[in-house]
Design an enzyme around this catalytic site. Structure first.
Site, mmCIF file in Angstrom:
data_model
loop_
_atom_site.group_PDB
_atom_site.id
_atom_site.type_symbol
_atom_site.label_atom_id
_atom_site.label_comp_id
_atom_site.label_asym_id
_atom_site.label_seq_id
_atom_site.Cartn_x
_atom_site.Cartn_y
_atom_site.Cartn_z
ATOM 1 N N ARG A 119 0.821 -1.233 0.000
ATOM 2 C CA ARG A 119 0.000 0.000 0.000
ATOM 3 C C ARG A 119 0.846 1.270 0.000
ATOM 4 O O ARG A 119 0.393 2.340 0.383
ATOM 5 C CB ARG A 119 -0.970 0.037 1.175
ATOM 6 C CG ARG A 119 -1.969 -1.095 1.173
ATOM 7 C CD ARG A 119 -3.140 -0.795 2.089
ATOM 8 N NE ARG A 119 -4.067 -1.909 2.087
ATOM 9 C CZ ARG A 119 -4.020 -2.911 2.957
ATOM 10 N NH1 ARG A 119 -3.105 -2.920 3.910
ATOM 11 N NH2 ARG A 119 -4.905 -3.879 2.877
ATOM 12 N N LYS A 141 2.864 11.392 -11.477
ATOM 13 C CA LYS A 141 2.078 10.501 -12.339
ATOM 14 C C LYS A 141 2.855 9.207 -12.522
ATOM 15 O O LYS A 141 4.006 9.217 -12.971
ATOM 16 C CB LYS A 141 1.823 11.158 -13.704
ATOM 17 C CG LYS A 141 0.719 12.195 -13.678
ATOM 18 C CD LYS A 141 0.343 12.642 -15.080
ATOM 19 C CE LYS A 141 -0.793 13.649 -15.038
ATOM 20 N NZ LYS A 141 -1.087 14.208 -16.385
ATOM 21 N N GLU A 183 9.852 18.995 -24.249
ATOM 22 C CA GLU A 183 9.062 19.287 -23.044
ATOM 23 C C GLU A 183 9.609 20.525 -22.325
ATOM 24 O O GLU A 183 8.854 21.264 -21.699
ATOM 25 C CB GLU A 183 9.038 18.079 -22.101
ATOM 26 C CG GLU A 183 8.477 16.791 -22.715
ATOM 27 C CD GLU A 183 6.946 16.776 -22.877
ATOM 28 O OE1 GLU A 183 6.272 17.727 -22.461
ATOM 29 O OE2 GLU A 183 6.445 15.788 -23.462
ATOM 30 N N LYS A 226 7.080 23.254 -14.066
ATOM 31 C CA LYS A 226 6.240 22.089 -13.758
ATOM 32 C C LYS A 226 5.910 22.042 -12.272
ATOM 33 O O LYS A 226 4.763 21.759 -11.886
ATOM 34 C CB LYS A 226 6.937 20.800 -14.196
ATOM 35 C CG LYS A 226 6.125 19.575 -13.787
ATOM 36 C CD LYS A 226 6.027 18.516 -14.784
ATOM 37 C CE LYS A 226 5.010 17.466 -14.361
ATOM 38 N NZ LYS A 226 5.102 16.237 -15.102
ATOM 39 N N GLU A 236 -4.591 17.206 -11.506
ATOM 40 C CA GLU A 236 -5.094 17.627 -12.822
ATOM 41 C C GLU A 236 -6.608 17.832 -12.813
ATOM 42 O O GLU A 236 -7.339 17.338 -13.659
ATOM 43 C CB GLU A 236 -4.692 16.631 -13.919
ATOM 44 C CG GLU A 236 -4.743 17.260 -15.297
ATOM 45 C CD GLU A 236 -4.059 16.435 -16.368
ATOM 46 O OE1 GLU A 236 -2.957 15.918 -16.146
ATOM 47 O OE2 GLU A 236 -4.658 16.320 -17.447
ATOM 48 N N ARG A 240 -3.352 21.965 -14.174
ATOM 49 C CA ARG A 240 -2.289 21.048 -14.608
ATOM 50 C C ARG A 240 -2.456 20.629 -16.067
ATOM 51 O O ARG A 240 -1.491 20.263 -16.734
ATOM 52 C CB ARG A 240 -2.248 19.810 -13.700
ATOM 53 C CG ARG A 240 -1.115 18.865 -14.042
ATOM 54 C CD ARG A 240 -0.833 17.855 -12.952
ATOM 55 N NE ARG A 240 0.221 16.939 -13.359
ATOM 56 C CZ ARG A 240 0.847 16.111 -12.543
ATOM 57 N NH1 ARG A 240 0.543 16.083 -11.261
ATOM 58 N NH2 ARG A 240 1.790 15.303 -12.995
ATOM 59 N N ASN A 244 -0.361 19.833 -21.059
ATOM 60 C CA ASN A 244 -0.642 19.062 -22.277
ATOM 61 C C ASN A 244 -0.582 19.914 -23.542
ATOM 62 O O ASN A 244 -1.078 19.503 -24.593
ATOM 63 C CB ASN A 244 -2.011 18.383 -22.165
ATOM 64 C CG ASN A 244 -2.001 17.323 -21.086
ATOM 65 O OD1 ASN A 244 -0.987 16.675 -20.858
ATOM 66 N ND2 ASN A 244 -3.114 17.165 -20.393
ATOM 67 N N HIS A 247 -0.062 18.280 -26.899
ATOM 68 C CA HIS A 247 -0.277 16.840 -26.714
ATOM 69 C C HIS A 247 -1.549 16.324 -27.374
ATOM 70 O O HIS A 247 -1.663 15.118 -27.608
ATOM 71 C CB HIS A 247 -0.262 16.476 -25.228
ATOM 72 C CG HIS A 247 1.124 16.461 -24.642
ATOM 73 N ND1 HIS A 247 1.944 17.569 -24.614
ATOM 74 C CD2 HIS A 247 1.846 15.459 -24.063
ATOM 75 C CE1 HIS A 247 3.099 17.251 -24.039
ATOM 76 N NE2 HIS A 247 3.068 15.975 -23.706
ATOM 77 N N HIS A 251 -0.401 13.220 -29.233
ATOM 78 C CA HIS A 251 -0.816 11.832 -28.973
ATOM 79 C C HIS A 251 -1.408 11.209 -30.221
ATOM 80 O O HIS A 251 -1.178 10.023 -30.516
ATOM 81 C CB HIS A 251 -1.855 11.781 -27.836
ATOM 82 C CG HIS A 251 -1.258 12.003 -26.479
ATOM 83 N ND1 HIS A 251 -1.963 12.564 -25.437
ATOM 84 C CD2 HIS A 251 -0.027 11.737 -25.984
ATOM 85 C CE1 HIS A 251 -1.187 12.634 -24.361
ATOM 86 N NE2 HIS A 251 -0.009 12.141 -24.670
ATOM 87 N N HIS A 264 7.911 10.617 -28.699
ATOM 88 C CA HIS A 264 6.937 11.469 -28.027
ATOM 89 C C HIS A 264 7.324 12.940 -28.208
ATOM 90 O O HIS A 264 6.477 13.791 -28.524
ATOM 91 C CB HIS A 264 6.883 11.109 -26.542
ATOM 92 C CG HIS A 264 5.912 11.926 -25.762
ATOM 93 N ND1 HIS A 264 4.547 11.841 -25.943
ATOM 94 C CD2 HIS A 264 6.095 12.883 -24.801
ATOM 95 C CE1 HIS A 264 3.937 12.700 -25.138
ATOM 96 N NE2 HIS A 264 4.858 13.341 -24.438
HETATM 97 N N1 GLY Z 1 3.320 15.290 -18.227
HETATM 98 C C1 GLY Z 1 2.159 15.993 -17.843
HETATM 99 C C2 GLY Z 1 1.879 15.943 -16.390
HETATM 100 O O1 GLY Z 1 2.697 15.485 -15.624
HETATM 101 O O2 GLY Z 1 0.826 16.357 -15.978
#
Ligand code: GLY
Length: 360
Positions: A119, A141, A183, A226, A236, A240, A244, A247, A251, A264
């Site tokens: 956990r 993430k 990025e 960031k 997000e 946040r 993107n 993106h 994507h 990417h």
């Molecule tokens: N790479 C986008 C984020 O971390 O939200």
């Protein structure tokens, strides 16, 4: 040099220093010296597994290395289970940290394992690629892929510490190095005019990997953007999403061309040109289109995207919206250094943006 991610009791620092200094950072972070899992891939292991293991062992750590195949296919349930098996059969407790040494694949997979083992055990991100240093290692993430799409099984799980060693970028294949810079350019465009100007000024030496100080400075500034965004909106739920930028098209390009055809970073570089076009149409007085386009076009893209049809790109964007709501969302700029999310882009406008993005 460090950037702070401010998330209350889950706050942490991102350091830009040699991996040799990791034991001192771990001590400052109150991570108990003892057993640790060192998760990495075969490519990264060839350079850094032995020196890092030695450094850790000399400081009193007992290291269990888990070396996985390199590549996106490793972000799978199968490799996650390999990691679970190695960790649980070796014997870990809830204080045993997972050290994720590698690029985005290792960080995402090891991060998800850390989030779920017992956990949750402490996670330390040790990013060795440009993409991972600028973006993936910061913000929590973590995920693996599913056959129906990328990153569909995962968790928000913040690391306790990030140590990005600028020297590790020297051993990356050059296209992987430059791909990750997309990025950093993105973070400049959406959030930091000073960084944008810095990248304009140093573009030649940074892209050619010729000036380590400038590279380290650019990465630190990009991470600050960031960190500020994540500190304001960890999960997000709003702001946040500006991360993107580029993106939505990006994507779709990766998917339509077949994953791996465009990296990417390449796909996002093209997607940012489309976002730039849409932004300039709405805000012609505040968007220096040619200036931004010039920096975007400095990012190398090997394949010619003009062989991809707009209709297939649009269909991919349209099907991706299932993950986000009813409309296709684009991140746009209202000025250099400031972005917002828009659902108000028509298909014909998106077509024009695509033409702009792929124009030679
Ligand atoms: N790479 C986008 C984020 O971390 O939200």
């Amino acid at each position: 040099m460090a950037v702070h991610v401010d998330l209350g009791e889950r706050s942490y620092d991102v350091h830009f220093r040699s991996l040799d200094t990791l034991p001192a950072l771990l001590e400052d972070t109150d991570l108990r010296t003892g057993r640790c899992l060192l998760v990495t891939d075969e490519n990264v292991a060839a350079h850094y597994r032995t020196p890092l293991t030695t450094t850790l062992e000399q400081a009193g750590w007992t290291v269990k290395p888990v070396v996985l195949p390199a590549g996106e296919a490793t972000k799978s349930a199968e490799h996650l289970h390999t990691l679970y098996d190695e960790a649980l059969s070796w014997g870990i407790d809830r204080q045993t940290p997972v050290f994720a040494l590698g690029g985005g694949v290792v960080g995402d997979l090891a991060g998800f394992a850390a989030a779920t083992l017992l956990r949750g055990v402490p996670l330390v991100q040790l990013p060795t690629s440009t993409l991972a240093q600028v973006d993936a290692s910061v913000g929590g993430k973590t995920a693996i892929n599913h056959e129906t799409g990328k990153n569909l099984i995962g968790a928000f799980y913040q690391p306790r510490l990030v140590c990005a060693d600028p020297a590790t970028l020297d051993t990356l294949p050059i296209d992987e190095y430059t791909g990750g810079l997309a990025e950093a350019v993105k973070h400049a465009i959406i959030g930091d005019v000073d960084l944008f100007e810095f990248l304009e000024e140093h573009r030649t030496s940074v892209l050619a990997r010729k000036d380590r100080d400038a590279i380290a400075s650019a990465i630190e500034q990009a991470v600050q953007v960031k960190a500020d965004v994540v500190s304001a909106d960890e999960r997000e739920e709003g702001r946040r999403a500006i991360l993107n930028f580029g993106h939505t098209f990006g994507h779709a390009i990766e998917k339509v061309a077949g994953y791996g055809t465009f990296s990417h970073g390449e796909a996002v570089a093209i997607g940012m040109r489309a976002g730039l076009y849409l932004s300039h149409r709405r805000h012609p007085d505040t968007i220096p289109r040619d200036r931004i386009d010039s920096l975007l076009r400095a990012l190398p893209v090997e394949e010619d995207p003009s062989s991809l049809s707009f209709d297939s790109i649009y269909a991919a964007m349209d099907s991706d919206k299932k993950n986000q709501g009813d409309t296709i969302r684009f991140v746009l700029l209202d000025r250099l250094g400031h972005a917002y999310v828009s659902s108000d882009v028509s298909e014909s406008e998106a077509r024009q943006a695509w033409r702009f993005a792929i124009a030679a």
